[in-house]
Design a protein around this motif. Structure first.
Motif, PDB file in Angstrom:
ATOM      1  N   ALA A   1       1.737   0.462  -0.004  1.00  8.45           N
ATOM      2  CA  ALA A   1       0.956   1.144   1.033  1.00  8.45           C
ATOM      3  C   ALA A   1       0.559   0.209   2.184  1.00  8.45           C
ATOM      4  CB  ALA A   1      -0.297   1.761   0.417  1.00  8.45           C
ATOM      5  N   THR A   2       0.508  -1.102   1.919  1.00  6.07           N
ATOM      6  CA  THR A   2       0.117  -2.057   2.959  1.00  6.07           C
ATOM      7  C   THR A   2       1.307  -2.600   3.741  1.00  6.07           C
ATOM      8  OG1 THR A   2       0.219  -3.944   1.452  1.00  6.07           O
ATOM      9  CG2 THR A   2      -1.905  -2.770   1.623  1.00  6.07           C
ATOM     10  N   GLY A   3       2.521  -2.179   3.362  1.00  9.17           N
ATOM     11  CA  GLY A   3       3.726  -2.661   4.046  1.00  9.17           C
ATOM     12  C   GLY A   3       4.329  -3.896   3.417  1.00  9.17           C
ATOM     13  N   HIS A   4       3.776  -4.361   2.306  1.00  7.10           N
ATOM     14  CA  HIS A   4       4.327  -5.518   1.604  1.00  7.10           C
ATOM     15  C   HIS A   4       5.559  -5.094   0.799  1.00  7.10           C
ATOM     16  CE1 HIS A   4       0.327  -7.221   2.438  1.00  7.10           C
ATOM     17  NE2 HIS A   4       0.986  -8.362   2.456  1.00  7.10           N
ATOM     18  N   VAL A   5       6.515  -5.981   0.710  1.00  6.34           N
ATOM     19  CA  VAL A   5       7.747  -5.727  -0.036  1.00  6.34           C
ATOM     20  C   VAL A   5       7.437  -5.799  -1.523  1.00  6.34           C
ATOM     21  CG1 VAL A   5      10.089  -6.547  -0.494  1.00  6.34           C
ATOM     22  CG2 VAL A   5       9.150  -6.694   1.827  1.00  6.34           C
TER      23      VAL A   5
ATOM     24  N   THR B   1      15.299 -16.446  -1.347  1.00  2.90           N
ATOM     25  CA  THR B   1      15.124 -17.403  -2.449  1.00  2.90           C
ATOM     26  C   THR B   1      13.723 -17.347  -3.051  1.00  2.90           C
ATOM     27  OG1 THR B   1      14.536 -19.138  -0.870  1.00  2.90           O
ATOM     28  CG2 THR B   1      16.855 -19.002  -1.547  1.00  2.90           C
ATOM     29  N   SER B   2      12.838 -16.603  -2.437  1.00  2.00           N
ATOM     30  CA  SER B   2      11.455 -16.515  -2.916  1.00  2.00           C
ATOM     31  C   SER B   2      11.382 -15.711  -4.211  1.00  2.00           C
ATOM     32  CB  SER B   2      10.573 -15.846  -1.858  1.00  2.00           C
ATOM     33  OG  SER B   2       9.269 -15.652  -2.367  1.00  2.00           O
ATOM     34  N   THR B   3      10.497 -16.146  -5.087  1.00  2.00           N
ATOM     35  CA  THR B   3      10.266 -15.393  -6.327  1.00  2.00           C
ATOM     36  C   THR B   3       9.134 -14.389  -6.150  1.00  2.00           C
ATOM     37  OG1 THR B   3       8.764 -17.116  -7.107  1.00  2.00           O
ATOM     38  CG2 THR B   3      11.070 -17.275  -7.806  1.00  2.00           C
ATOM     39  N   GLN B   4       8.566 -14.355  -4.944  1.00  2.00           N
ATOM     40  CA  GLN B   4       7.470 -13.424  -4.669  1.00  2.00           C
ATOM     41  C   GLN B   4       7.766 -12.635  -3.391  1.00  2.00           C
ATOM     42  OE1 GLN B   4       4.122 -16.093  -4.545  1.00  2.00           O
ATOM     43  NE2 GLN B   4       3.701 -15.754  -6.710  1.00  2.00           N
ATOM     44  N   PRO B   5       8.566 -11.586  -3.519  1.00  2.00           N
ATOM     45  CA  PRO B   5       8.844 -10.796  -2.312  1.00  2.00           C
ATOM     46  C   PRO B   5       7.581 -10.140  -1.753  1.00  2.00           C
ATOM     47  CG  PRO B   5       9.685  -9.676  -4.264  1.00  2.00           C
ATOM     48  CD  PRO B   5       9.230 -11.042  -4.697  1.00  2.00           C
ATOM     49  N   GLN B   6       6.519 -10.037  -2.575  1.00  2.00           N
ATOM     50  CA  GLN B   6       5.271  -9.443  -2.123  1.00  2.00           C
ATOM     51  C   GLN B   6       4.618 -10.260  -1.011  1.00  2.00           C
ATOM     52  OE1 GLN B   6       5.822 -10.635  -5.205  1.00  2.00           O
ATOM     53  NE2 GLN B   6       5.897  -8.902  -6.592  1.00  2.00           N
ATOM     54  N   ALA B   7       5.038 -11.508  -0.857  1.00  2.00           N
ATOM     55  CA  ALA B   7       4.482 -12.361   0.193  1.00  2.00           C
ATOM     56  C   ALA B   7       5.016 -11.981   1.568  1.00  2.00           C
ATOM     57  CB  ALA B   7       4.793 -13.828  -0.113  1.00  2.00           C
ATOM     58  N   PHE B   8       5.966 -11.053   1.618  1.00  2.00           N
ATOM     59  CA  PHE B   8       6.577 -10.643   2.879  1.00  2.00           C
ATOM     60  C   PHE B   8       6.154  -9.219   3.212  1.00  2.00           C
ATOM     61  CE2 PHE B   8       9.048 -13.979   1.033  1.00  2.00           C
ATOM     62  CZ  PHE B   8       9.289 -14.831   2.107  1.00  2.00           C
ATOM     63  N   LYS B   9       5.991  -8.986   4.509  1.00  2.00           N
ATOM     64  CA  LYS B   9       5.456  -7.713   4.968  1.00  2.00           C
ATOM     65  C   LYS B   9       6.282  -7.229   6.160  1.00  2.00           C
ATOM     66  CE  LYS B   9       0.988  -5.798   6.287  1.00  2.00           C
ATOM     67  NZ  LYS B   9      -0.432  -6.070   6.446  1.00  2.00           N
ATOM     68  N   LEU B  10       6.429  -5.923   6.221  1.00  2.00           N
ATOM     69  CA  LEU B  10       7.127  -5.313   7.358  1.00  2.00           C
ATOM     70  C   LEU B  10       6.059  -4.963   8.394  1.00  2.00           C
ATOM     71  CD1 LEU B  10      10.006  -4.602   8.133  1.00  2.00           C
ATOM     72  CD2 LEU B  10       9.599  -2.299   7.281  1.00  2.00           C
ATOM     73  N   ILE B  11       6.061  -5.690   9.520  1.00  2.00           N
ATOM     74  CA  ILE B  11       5.089  -5.468  10.593  1.00  2.00           C
ATOM     75  C   ILE B  11       5.870  -5.107  11.849  1.00  2.00           C
ATOM     76  CG2 ILE B  11       3.256  -6.483  11.992  1.00  2.00           C
ATOM     77  CD1 ILE B  11       2.795  -8.473   9.685  1.00  2.00           C
ATOM     78  N   ASP B  12       5.603  -3.923  12.389  1.00  2.00           N
ATOM     79  CA  ASP B  12       6.306  -3.435  13.592  1.00  2.00           C
ATOM     80  C   ASP B  12       7.822  -3.550  13.423  1.00  2.00           C
ATOM     81  OD1 ASP B  12       3.885  -2.822  14.860  1.00  2.00           O
ATOM     82  OD2 ASP B  12       3.722  -4.872  15.663  1.00  2.00           O
ATOM     83  N   ASN B  13       8.289  -3.156  12.236  1.00  2.00           N
ATOM     84  CA  ASN B  13       9.712  -3.142  11.900  1.00  2.00           C
ATOM     85  C   ASN B  13      10.342  -4.543  11.932  1.00  2.00           C
ATOM     86  OD1 ASN B  13      11.725  -1.602  10.808  1.00  2.00           O
ATOM     87  ND2 ASN B  13      12.732  -1.260  12.779  1.00  2.00           N
ATOM     88  N   VAL B  14       9.535  -5.575  11.699  1.00  2.00           N
ATOM     89  CA  VAL B  14      10.024  -6.951  11.604  1.00  2.00           C
ATOM     90  C   VAL B  14       9.527  -7.517  10.275  1.00  2.00           C
ATOM     91  CG1 VAL B  14       9.934  -9.270  12.613  1.00  2.00           C
ATOM     92  CG2 VAL B  14       9.985  -7.254  14.103  1.00  2.00           C
ATOM     93  N   LEU B  15      10.445  -8.046   9.481  1.00  2.00           N
ATOM     94  CA  LEU B  15      10.093  -8.619   8.186  1.00  2.00           C
ATOM     95  C   LEU B  15       9.546 -10.026   8.411  1.00  2.00           C
ATOM     96  CD1 LEU B  15      10.122  -8.059   5.153  1.00  2.00           C
ATOM     97  CD2 LEU B  15      12.373  -9.119   5.061  1.00  2.00           C
ATOM     98  N   THR B  16       8.290 -10.236   8.038  1.00  2.00           N
ATOM     99  CA  THR B  16       7.643 -11.536   8.246  1.00  2.00           C
ATOM    100  C   THR B  16       6.896 -11.958   6.988  1.00  2.00           C
ATOM    101  OG1 THR B  16       5.677 -10.461   9.117  1.00  2.00           O
ATOM    102  CG2 THR B  16       7.294 -11.201  10.719  1.00  2.00           C
ATOM    103  N   LYS B  17       6.673 -13.263   6.887  1.00  2.00           N
ATOM    104  CA  LYS B  17       5.880 -13.770   5.765  1.00  2.00           C
ATOM    105  C   LYS B  17       4.415 -13.555   6.112  1.00  2.00           C
ATOM    106  CE  LYS B  17       5.341 -17.483   2.550  1.00  2.00           C
ATOM    107  NZ  LYS B  17       5.872 -18.681   1.987  1.00  2.00           N
ATOM    108  N   ASP B  18       3.670 -12.966   5.185  1.00  2.00           N
ATOM    109  CA  ASP B  18       2.257 -12.667   5.402  1.00  2.00           C
ATOM    110  C   ASP B  18       1.448 -13.954   5.223  1.00  2.00           C
ATOM    111  OD1 ASP B  18      -0.323 -11.747   5.507  1.00  2.00           O
ATOM    112  OD2 ASP B  18      -0.083 -10.241   3.933  1.00  2.00           O
ATOM    113  N   PRO B  19       0.833 -14.470   6.276  1.00  2.00           N
ATOM    114  CA  PRO B  19       0.077 -15.726   6.148  1.00  2.00           C
ATOM    115  C   PRO B  19      -1.182 -15.565   5.298  1.00  2.00           C
ATOM    116  CG  PRO B  19      -0.239 -14.783   8.330  1.00  2.00           C
ATOM    117  CD  PRO B  19       0.783 -13.929   7.628  1.00  2.00           C
TER     118      PRO B  19
END
Length: 130
Positions: free
Chosen positions: A13-17, A42-60
């Motif tokens: 629901a938050t846009g996290h993968v 290569t990340s073991t935590q895809p949840q650390a990435f978020k789709l923001i404005d249709n761009v996949l970015t790492k959530d700081p």
């Protein structure tokens, strides 16, 4: 390096993968075509990435969840009590072993005292013949 790729992304629901597929598809997934962060595949935590404005970015702001086993660690007092209980159990075991050895020695002493002493050599009369 060209990081453009086509992915199937499952998002919360938050846009996290929550999961993704590079080949094939996922039911209910969002198709993403664009650049991905270098460490995404290569990340073991895809949840650390978020789709923001249709761009996949790492959530700081992403913080990895604490595993259940780590959440419920015993306190220092509980560790101390467990260590004390172990020491007491060890002492009780050693005391029981000592008591068993003493009982065996007492039984050996009683057995020795109750056994009649027999003479190894008895005099037997011999008849003289003339």
């Amino acid at each position: 390096m060209d990081n453009r790729i086509s992915l199937q992304l499952m998002l919360d629901a938050t846009g996290h993968v929550t999961s993704y597929a590079t080949v094939g598809g996922l039911t209910g997934a969002t198709t993403y075509e664009g650049e991905i962060p270098d460490e995404f595949l290569t990340s073991t935590q895809p949840q650390a990435f978020k789709l923001i404005d249709n761009v996949l970015t790492k959530d700081p702001n992403y913080v990895a969840p604490i595993p259940e086993a780590v959440k419920h660690q015993p306190s220092d007092e509980q560790r101390f009590q467990a260590q004390l209980a172990l020491q007491m159990a060890t002492m009780q075991k050693k005391q029981a072993e000592f008591n068993a050895q003493v009982l065996l020695q007492v039984a050996d002493i009683k057995e020795t005292a109750e056994t009649p002493v027999t003479s190894a050599t008895q005099a037997t009369p011999t008849a003289e013949t003339k």
